[in-house]
Design a protein around this motif. Sequence first.
Motif, mmCIF file in Angstrom:
data_model
loop_
_atom_site.group_PDB
_atom_site.id
_atom_site.type_symbol
_atom_site.label_atom_id
_atom_site.label_comp_id
_atom_site.label_asym_id
_atom_site.label_seq_id
_atom_site.Cartn_x
_atom_site.Cartn_y
_atom_site.Cartn_z
ATOM 1 N N GLU A 25 0.447 -1.343 -0.181
ATOM 2 C CA GLU A 25 -0.266 -0.157 -0.105
ATOM 3 C C GLU A 25 1.473 1.546 0.498
ATOM 4 O O GLU A 25 0.298 2.663 -0.121
ATOM 5 N N TYR A 26 2.033 1.647 -0.085
ATOM 6 C CA TYR A 26 3.209 2.305 0.369
ATOM 7 C C TYR A 26 3.799 2.127 -1.292
ATOM 8 O O TYR A 26 4.059 1.731 -1.919
ATOM 9 N N ASP A 27 3.587 4.165 -1.561
ATOM 10 C CA ASP A 27 4.302 4.015 -2.984
ATOM 11 C C ASP A 27 6.480 4.186 -2.381
ATOM 12 O O ASP A 27 7.005 5.085 -2.011
ATOM 13 N N LEU A 28 6.867 2.798 -2.971
ATOM 14 C CA LEU A 28 8.386 2.989 -2.166
ATOM 15 C C LEU A 28 9.565 3.387 -3.147
ATOM 16 O O LEU A 28 10.519 3.151 -3.117
ATOM 17 N N THR A 29 8.638 4.028 -3.885
ATOM 18 C CA THR A 29 10.037 5.088 -4.543
ATOM 19 C C THR A 29 9.806 6.485 -3.529
ATOM 20 O O THR A 29 11.513 6.646 -4.387
ATOM 21 N N ARG A 30 9.100 6.383 -3.000
ATOM 22 C CA ARG A 30 9.693 7.431 -1.728
ATOM 23 C C ARG A 30 8.673 6.931 -0.569
ATOM 24 O O ARG A 30 8.833 8.147 0.212
ATOM 25 N N PHE A 31 9.423 6.246 -0.015
ATOM 26 C CA PHE A 31 9.023 5.147 1.377
ATOM 27 C C PHE A 31 10.115 5.715 1.725
ATOM 28 O O PHE A 31 11.379 5.603 1.326
ATOM 29 N N ASP A 32 10.216 6.186 3.164
ATOM 30 C CA ASP A 32 11.393 6.361 3.963
ATOM 31 C C ASP A 32 11.279 4.582 4.617
ATOM 32 O O ASP A 32 10.658 4.656 5.821
ATOM 33 N N TRP A 33 13.207 3.728 4.474
ATOM 34 C CA TRP A 33 12.769 2.925 5.706
ATOM 35 C C TRP A 33 13.287 3.258 6.457
ATOM 36 O O TRP A 33 12.852 2.658 7.466
ATOM 37 N N GLN A 34 14.254 4.816 6.906
ATOM 38 C CA GLN A 34 14.338 4.077 8.729
ATOM 39 C C GLN A 34 13.303 4.580 9.278
ATOM 40 O O GLN A 34 12.745 4.217 10.638
ATOM 41 N N ARG A 35 11.877 5.918 9.074
ATOM 42 C CA ARG A 35 11.208 6.397 9.326
ATOM 43 C C ARG A 35 10.268 5.542 9.666
ATOM 44 O O ARG A 35 9.408 5.041 11.049
ATOM 45 N N PHE A 36 9.834 4.179 9.081
ATOM 46 C CA PHE A 36 8.936 2.982 8.762
ATOM 47 C C PHE A 36 9.320 1.650 9.392
ATOM 48 O O PHE A 36 9.289 1.002 9.261
ATOM 49 N N ARG A 37 10.509 1.879 9.648
ATOM 50 C CA ARG A 37 11.241 0.767 10.096
ATOM 51 C C ARG A 37 10.628 -0.637 11.109
ATOM 52 O O ARG A 37 10.325 -1.180 11.259
#
Length: 110
Positions: A25-37
Amino acid sequence: MRAMIFSDWRQKSKGLQVSKTLLWEYDLTRFDWQRFRVIVMQRVVERGTMEDFYAAIRLYGGITKVREIIKEIPTLSDIDMNFVCSVFGLQKEQLRCYTRRLSRERLLNA
């Protein structure tokens, strides 16, 4: 026996990425992997493959850091809780999901 199952993560995680389907459900081109860890680790625990675990361990800098992220997960099933405790050498009391559940039960039973 802490994280023995993933002790070879440095070799086995090379070139792996967390499955995109876990975060559909997320747009992984702009996904913040650290913020949403925490969300990423919750999805890996709940629905991931061994490759997803290896990829997440590499992404977040090792088993010690993943253990700290797992402690922050707000909800997990009993089975998933027991799994992470066994595999990552944690106690249920260290898990936010466990302490939240106890708090809710106390409140409802008061």
